[in-house]
Structures are given as structure tokens and as C-alpha cells.
Design a protein around this motif. Sequence first.
Motif, PDB file in Angstrom:
ATOM      1  N   ASN A   1       8.810  -0.391  14.926  1.00 45.94           N
ATOM      2  CA  ASN A   1       8.934  -0.976  13.589  1.00 45.94           C
ATOM      3  C   ASN A   1       7.589  -1.391  13.001  1.00 45.94           C
ATOM      4  OD1 ASN A   1       8.641  -3.047  15.389  1.00 45.94           O
ATOM      5  ND2 ASN A   1      10.140  -4.388  14.434  1.00 45.94           N
ATOM      6  N   ASP A   2       6.507  -1.308  13.755  1.00 45.87           N
ATOM      7  CA  ASP A   2       5.170  -1.611  13.238  1.00 45.87           C
ATOM      8  C   ASP A   2       4.380  -0.366  12.856  1.00 45.87           C
ATOM      9  OD1 ASP A   2       5.163  -4.383  13.235  1.00 45.87           O
ATOM     10  OD2 ASP A   2       4.417  -4.537  15.293  1.00 45.87           O
ATOM     11  N   VAL A   3       4.908   0.810  13.153  1.00 48.42           N
ATOM     12  CA  VAL A   3       4.184   2.047  12.870  1.00 48.42           C
ATOM     13  C   VAL A   3       3.903   2.174  11.375  1.00 48.42           C
ATOM     14  CG1 VAL A   3       4.297   4.573  12.929  1.00 48.42           C
ATOM     15  CG2 VAL A   3       5.015   3.247  14.905  1.00 48.42           C
ATOM     16  N   GLY A   4       4.884   1.896  10.550  1.00 51.86           N
ATOM     17  CA  GLY A   4       4.705   2.000   9.102  1.00 51.86           C
ATOM     18  C   GLY A   4       3.659   1.035   8.576  1.00 51.86           C
TER      19      GLY A   4
ATOM     20  N   ALA B   1      -4.146   3.779   7.605  1.00 54.41           N
ATOM     21  CA  ALA B   1      -4.641   4.601   8.714  1.00 54.41           C
ATOM     22  C   ALA B   1      -5.975   5.253   8.351  1.00 54.41           C
ATOM     23  CB  ALA B   1      -3.614   5.661   9.080  1.00 54.41           C
ATOM     24  N   ALA B   2      -6.108   5.727   7.131  1.00 60.97           N
ATOM     25  CA  ALA B   2      -7.360   6.355   6.696  1.00 60.97           C
ATOM     26  C   ALA B   2      -8.503   5.347   6.706  1.00 60.97           C
ATOM     27  CB  ALA B   2      -7.189   6.954   5.310  1.00 60.97           C
ATOM     28  N   ALA B   3      -8.233   4.118   6.263  1.00 65.14           N
ATOM     29  CA  ALA B   3      -9.263   3.075   6.264  1.00 65.14           C
ATOM     30  C   ALA B   3      -9.670   2.720   7.692  1.00 65.14           C
ATOM     31  CB  ALA B   3      -8.768   1.844   5.525  1.00 65.14           C
TER      32      ALA B   3
ATOM     33  N   GLY C   1       0.606   2.673   6.689  1.00 65.42           N
ATOM     34  CA  GLY C   1       0.480   2.300   5.285  1.00 65.42           C
ATOM     35  C   GLY C   1       1.091   3.330   4.363  1.00 65.42           C
ATOM     36  N   ARG C   2       1.166   2.958   3.102  1.00 66.43           N
ATOM     37  CA  ARG C   2       1.715   3.895   2.120  1.00 66.43           C
ATOM     38  C   ARG C   2       0.765   5.066   1.938  1.00 66.43           C
ATOM     39  NH1 ARG C   2       5.251   1.028  -2.348  1.00 66.43           N
ATOM     40  NH2 ARG C   2       6.095  -0.607  -1.025  1.00 66.43           N
ATOM     41  N   GLN C   3       1.327   6.239   2.043  1.00 68.72           N
ATOM     42  CA  GLN C   3       0.588   7.497   1.921  1.00 68.72           C
ATOM     43  C   GLN C   3      -0.594   7.559   2.878  1.00 68.72           C
ATOM     44  OE1 GLN C   3      -0.379   7.940  -2.212  1.00 68.72           O
ATOM     45  NE2 GLN C   3       1.749   8.305  -2.793  1.00 68.72           N
TER      46      GLN C   3
END
Length: 86
Positions: free
Chosen positions: A44-47, A57-59, A51-53
Motif C-alpha cells: 500500500n506504500d508503492v503508490g 520516483a523520477a525525482a 507518485g502520480r505519473q
Amino acid sequence: MAETDIESLIRSLVIPLLKQPQALSITQKDDGRYHRYIIDVAPNDVGRLIGRQGHVAAALRTIVEGTQSRRANSKRVRLLINDHRH
């Protein structure tokens, strides 16, 4: 920056994002070209981590991959998030 410092950097960036920080697991694997850091969190923490789109993760990848040495023969750093879907 030493390898253990990269893991502590990842922990310091990821833990504030999680509702279940005790489930955080970071595994390091080396291969020919990369130092791979694989992040496992509660499903439940993966999202929250992606993050949105994929913006969070990119940051995170930008920060972590930016810590690598600039020497031509050094291994690159990769940050992978296990999303529990595959």
C-alpha cells in the motif's frame, strides 16, 4: 560518496514518504555496469513512492543517480522500485 552512504541517502529520502517505514527493505546488487539499489516497501506504500505519473520516483532517481562518481570507468547507480505487480 561511498556505497553505504547511498543506501542511507535512499533511506532518508524514502522513509518520510511511507506509512509503514518498518517494511522498507533496500537490496544492493552489482553487475558489470551498475550498482543497483532495489527498494521494497509495503504494497500500500508503492503508490506513495512512485507518485502520480511517476514524478516522485523520477525525482528520487535523479537525486540518487546524481551522486555517482563522474569518472569514466565508474559503475553507474540505478534505483529500482519493486511495485509488487510482476
